[in-house]
Design a protein around this motif. Structure first.
Motif, short mmCIF file in Angstrom:
data_model
loop_
_atom_site.label_atom_id
_atom_site.label_comp_id
_atom_site.label_asym_id
_atom_site.label_seq_id
_atom_site.Cartn_x
_atom_site.Cartn_y
_atom_site.Cartn_z
N SER A 31 8.09 -8.92 -8.80
CA SER A 31 8.49 -9.91 -7.80
C SER A 31 8.89 -9.28 -6.46
N MET A 32 8.74 -7.95 -6.32
CA MET A 32 9.15 -7.23 -5.11
C MET A 32 10.61 -7.55 -4.77
N PRO A 33 11.55 -7.14 -5.61
CA PRO A 33 12.97 -7.41 -5.36
C PRO A 33 13.46 -6.63 -4.15
N LYS A 34 14.66 -6.94 -3.69
CA LYS A 34 15.20 -6.35 -2.46
C LYS A 34 15.25 -4.82 -2.53
N LEU A 35 15.59 -4.28 -3.71
CA LEU A 35 15.70 -2.83 -3.85
C LEU A 35 14.36 -2.15 -3.59
N ILE A 36 13.31 -2.61 -4.24
CA ILE A 36 11.98 -2.02 -4.05
C ILE A 36 11.47 -2.29 -2.64
N LYS A 37 11.76 -3.47 -2.11
CA LYS A 37 11.32 -3.81 -0.76
C LYS A 37 11.99 -2.90 0.27
N ALA A 38 13.28 -2.64 0.11
CA ALA A 38 14.01 -1.80 1.06
C ALA A 38 13.47 -0.37 1.04
N VAL A 39 13.30 0.17 -0.17
CA VAL A 39 12.75 1.53 -0.29
C VAL A 39 11.36 1.60 0.31
N SER A 40 10.56 0.58 0.07
CA SER A 40 9.20 0.56 0.60
C SER A 40 9.19 0.51 2.12
N MET A 41 10.08 -0.30 2.71
CA MET A 41 10.14 -0.43 4.16
C MET A 41 10.52 0.90 4.81
N VAL A 42 11.56 1.54 4.28
CA VAL A 42 12.02 2.80 4.86
C VAL A 42 10.95 3.86 4.77
N ASN A 43 10.38 4.03 3.61
CA ASN A 43 9.40 5.11 3.42
C ASN A 43 8.06 4.81 4.10
N ARG A 44 7.71 3.53 4.19
CA ARG A 44 6.48 3.18 4.90
C ARG A 44 6.58 3.58 6.37
N THR A 72 0.80 -1.22 0.00
CA THR A 72 0.00 0.00 0.00
C THR A 72 0.83 1.27 0.00
N CYS A 73 2.11 1.17 0.33
CA CYS A 73 2.93 2.38 0.25
C CYS A 73 3.13 2.81 -1.20
N GLY A 74 2.89 1.87 -2.15
CA GLY A 74 2.79 2.23 -3.55
C GLY A 74 4.05 2.25 -4.37
N TYR A 75 5.20 1.89 -3.78
CA TYR A 75 6.44 2.01 -4.53
C TYR A 75 6.58 0.97 -5.64
N LYS A 76 6.05 -0.23 -5.42
CA LYS A 76 6.09 -1.21 -6.50
C LYS A 76 5.19 -0.77 -7.65
N LEU A 77 4.01 -0.27 -7.32
CA LEU A 77 3.09 0.23 -8.34
C LEU A 77 3.72 1.38 -9.12
N LEU A 78 4.32 2.32 -8.41
CA LEU A 78 4.94 3.47 -9.07
C LEU A 78 6.09 3.04 -9.98
N THR A 79 6.83 2.02 -9.55
CA THR A 79 7.92 1.51 -10.38
C THR A 79 7.38 0.95 -11.70
N LEU A 80 6.32 0.15 -11.59
CA LEU A 80 5.73 -0.43 -12.80
C LEU A 80 5.11 0.65 -13.69
N ILE A 81 4.50 1.66 -13.07
CA ILE A 81 3.93 2.76 -13.86
C ILE A 81 5.03 3.48 -14.63
N SER A 82 6.15 3.70 -13.97
CA SER A 82 7.26 4.40 -14.64
C SER A 82 7.82 3.57 -15.79
N PHE A 83 7.79 2.25 -15.65
CA PHE A 83 8.31 1.37 -16.70
C PHE A 83 7.44 1.41 -17.96
N VAL A 84 6.11 1.63 -17.76
CA VAL A 84 5.18 1.57 -18.88
C VAL A 84 5.56 2.56 -19.98
#
Length: 376
Positions: A318-331, A290-302
């Motif tokens: 697949s929620m890789p470590k990079l996106i997961k780490a950014v999501s955890m910190v910002n959440r 719900t913090c939205g970083y995976k969604l925003l990443t995919l939107i930017s890729f489009v």
């Protein structure tokens, strides 16, 4: 069509009752029903029949020397989950040697043996030998066989039962079965009706699924309708433009991401409405979405060019470590900012954030995350 199908179904049901005292007819009928894709109509009858056969075998009341019958009966029982012994195939071997070469000309028997061999349990050498023997002789015989036997052998070799898709297999088998001299015309007609009815049902379901995005609008609150329709219009335009570049597959990733975040929002809403306090692990499994970083990443890729390959979309999904780490910190940073419950709660969130940051920095998040305060 439905009325005729119901009539045929009742006739097949009567057939199953009439063959109870005819073992060979019974197993051939059950096999045909399963391969034609209509077994789901007669689950109880088939289960009861196979259980009766299994009990007969345990009591030693059944003995056959025909390879087709023994192999087919063995497969049907194992397929149902019954623990039948593979020793039933010893009679088809030269003592402790190889399978008898005289069986090479029994094509239907070899097909049944080949299918049965796939229900092997670890350590059953006889079934491994049966598979090798049947495979060898079926491949040797195939060029000299006529239809429908050649089609039956080819289908068996290409699509082993345990690797096949039932509906796809039934479509192939219908075309083979209708050429057989010993076919059951009532069962064949029922299978065709049933296949067509299911096809119509599946097509209708696909149409409904494809329309879910527009039809759901009326179920939404007025405040959401405008935003939802604007989102759909934007995605439709993206899809049209990407189709010209043969990149429309990107939209499926985007839609899946929106579905995922919507489901996660719903979970959080249920927690709030019911007063449920999730554990730290429960919370983070939802909050990272719900913090939205995976969604925003995919939107930017489009909107990217060729650099955003299909593999890149798979990576982001697949929620890789990079996106997961950014999501955890910002959440957690967002939670600290929005927490108005008092200094103690803020301190708790800050401690959790420190633990997460240290975990990410050290590259071993799982151990440090377990130390996060349970009240966060």
């Amino acid at each position: 069509m439905q009325q005729r199908a119901n009539q045929l179904k009742e006739e097949v049901h009567k057939m199953l009752g009439n063959v109870k005292n005819h073992p060979l007819q019974e197993i051939n009928l059950i096999d045909a029903i399963q391969r034609l894709g209509v077994a789901y109509h007669f689950e109880k009858e088939i289960t009861d029949a196979l259980l009766r056969m299994y009990n007969e075998d345990k009591e030693g009341n059944y003995e056959r020397d025909d390879l087709h019958t023994v192999a087919l009966r063995f497969r049907l029982l194992r397929q149902e989950g019954n623990c039948v012994s593979s020793d039933v195939f010893i009679k088809f071997k030269y003592g402790k040697g190889n399978f008898k070469e005289t069986l090479a000309g029994n094509i239907r028997g070899l097909v049944s043996l080949y299918k049965a061999s796939h229900f092997v349990i670890h350590g059953e050498d006889i079934l491994d030998e049966a598979n090798a023997f049947a495979t060898k002789h079926l491949k040797l015989a195939l060029p000299n066989l006529n239809s429908p036997l050649s089609s039956l052998v080819q289908l068996a070799l290409e699509l082993p039962l345990h690797k096949s898709i039932e509906r796809l297999l039934s479509r192939y088998y219908i075309s083979i079965y209708q050429e057989e001299d010993e076919r059951n015309d009532i069962l064949l007609e029922f299978a065709k009706f049933d296949f067509n009815l299911l096809q119509s049902l599946h097509q209708e379901e696909i149409r409904e699924i494809s329309m879910w995005d527009r039809s759901i609008v009326e179920q939404l609150p007025d405040v959401m309708k405008l935003h939802f329709l604007a989102l759909l219009d934007a995605i439709d335009k993206f899809e049209e433009e990407l189709a010209l570049e043969e990149k429309s597959y990107r939209i499926s990733f985007l839609k899946d991401a929106f579905k995922e975040i919507s489901k996660s929002y719903l979970i959080e809403a249920r927690w709030s409405n019911t007063g449920y306090v999730p554990t730290y692990e429960e919370y983070m499994s939802v909050a990272l979405v719900t913090c939205g970083y995976k969604l925003l990443t995919l939107i930017s890729f489009v909107g990217m060019g060729d650099i955003a390959t299909k593999e890149a979309f798979e990576w982001a999904r697949s929620m890789p470590k990079l996106i997961k780490a950014v999501s955890m910190v910002n959440r957690l940073r967002d939670d600290i900012t929005s927490n108005k419950a008092g200094k103690e709660d803020v301190a708790c969130n800050q401690e959790a954030f420190v633990n997460v940051k240290e975990a990410i920095d050290s590259g071993t998040p799982s151990a440090n995350l377990r130390e996060a305060p349970s009240t966060c």
